[in-house]
Design a protein around this motif. Structure first.
Motif, short mmCIF file in Angstrom:
data_model
loop_
_atom_site.label_atom_id
_atom_site.label_comp_id
_atom_site.label_asym_id
_atom_site.label_seq_id
_atom_site.Cartn_x
_atom_site.Cartn_y
_atom_site.Cartn_z
N GLY A 161 0.99 -1.28 0.11
CA GLY A 161 -0.28 0.04 0.05
C GLY A 161 0.86 1.39 0.03
N LYS A 162 0.40 2.33 -0.70
CA LYS A 162 1.14 3.46 -0.81
C LYS A 162 1.10 4.28 0.38
CE LYS A 162 -2.84 6.39 -2.36
NZ LYS A 162 -3.21 7.14 -3.36
N ASP A 163 0.20 3.94 1.32
CA ASP A 163 0.10 4.65 2.80
C ASP A 163 0.62 3.41 3.95
OD1 ASP A 163 -0.82 7.07 1.68
OD2 ASP A 163 -2.74 6.38 1.66
N HIS B 22 8.17 7.96 9.59
CA HIS B 22 9.49 7.71 10.09
C HIS B 22 10.00 6.42 9.46
CE1 HIS B 22 9.15 10.61 13.40
NE2 HIS B 22 7.89 10.31 13.38
N GLY B 23 9.43 5.68 8.51
CA GLY B 23 9.68 4.60 7.83
C GLY B 23 9.01 3.46 8.44
N ASN B 24 8.12 3.58 9.56
CA ASN B 24 7.66 2.36 10.32
C ASN B 24 6.28 1.75 9.48
OD1 ASN B 24 9.62 2.62 12.21
ND2 ASN B 24 8.55 3.97 13.11
N ARG B 25 5.94 0.42 9.22
CA ARG B 25 5.05 0.18 8.68
C ARG B 25 3.72 0.34 9.63
NH1 ARG B 25 5.19 -2.05 3.69
NH2 ARG B 25 7.15 -2.42 2.81
N TYR B 26 2.38 0.59 9.14
CA TYR B 26 1.28 0.15 10.12
C TYR B 26 0.84 -0.93 10.01
CZ TYR B 26 0.69 5.30 9.29
OH TYR B 26 1.02 6.78 9.31
#
Length: 267
Positions: free
Chosen positions: A21-23, A28-32
């Protein structure tokens, strides 16, 4: 970090958005992370990055390691409250065995091994009671070990721990400091049975004065074995009135001095 939830039948979409996903990545470069739930909105699984997983796992292992005592061969054998906290196990209970023989002879005039199971239970109970009344540091604070219920609000289940508390002039009432006060340290009144009677005093002297007042107003309670079921409605009200006058912030002159209860209404 916001929680992004998906129903179970969209778990594949959750994984795709997590990876592509683009979001999917914050500033900070952390994945949701993605949370997968069933039809009743109960959590089933969480998709999270390898770093976040490792951080959580390392934190869990660190917490587990903190629960184990760091014993030392330089110390004599026996109970060491400053090492054996916070959790008591069969290997870290109070050493009541040395009292078995003398108490068995004193109570039943027989060796401990010759006692019945009921008699042994009585001896062990008296031995533990003796240790609870023993001061470990008579020249300083008067600290004793009490098998208390966990007072940590984050604890997921009720557990008991051997914890140190300070003796008062009332047999069976002890004071324990906590670090959860708004202004720092607070004091609680704890019974010998491990029940926290009340908490929140800002000074040890005020807490000790409240303990003495409680024993004076409700004089027919065995505080070494007390539990909430022993209190009548009148004794509960007397306890509340005593704490209201001998308050956490100090003696409140605007509150009346509670009258001591008589034996027929106290318990």
């Amino acid at each position: 970090m916001p929680q992004i939830s998906f129903p179970l039948d969209q778990a594949h979409q959750a994984l795709d958005e997590f990876l592509n996903g683009k979001d999917a990545v914050d500033s900070h470069g952390n994945r949701y992370s993605r949370h997968i739930s069933d039809e009743k909105d109960n959590g089933l699984a969480v998709i999270l990055s390898d770093k976040e997983y490792r951080d959580l796992l390392n934190g869990w292992h660190a917490w587990q390691d903190s629960q184990e005592p760091n014993d030392s061969t330089d110390l004599p054998p026996g109970y060491r409250p400053y090492i054996h906290s916070p959790e008591a196990t069969v290997n870290r209970l109070l050493p009541h065995e040395p009292l078995h023989a003398p108490l068995a002879h004193a109570m039943f005039n027989k060796p401990f091994d010759d006692l019945t199971e009921v008699e042994k239970t009585s001896v062990i109970g008296v031995a533990i009671a003796c240790l609870l009344r023993t001061t470990f540091d008579p020249d300083t604070q008067g600290a004793v070990p009490i098998l208390m219920f966990s007072h940590n609000g984050d604890d997921p289940e009720p557990r008991t721990f051997w914890q140190l508390a300070y003796k008062t002039d009332v047999d069976g009432l002890f004071l324990r400091a906590t670090g959860n006060g708004f202004l720092g340290e607070e004091w609680a009144i704890v019974t010998g049975s491990g029940w926290r009677l009340a908490k929140g005093w800002w000074s040890r002297d005020d807490a000790a004065r409240a303990a003495a007042a409680i024993a004076r107003v409700v004089p027919y309670i065995d505080w070494m074995s007390a539990d909430p079921d022993q209190f009548t409605e009148k004794s509960r009200k007397a306890l509340v009135a005593t704490v209201r006058r001998y308050h956490f912030t100090g003696l409140r002159e605007d509150q009346p001095e509670p009258e001591p209860l008589t034996a027929d209404v106290a318990v």
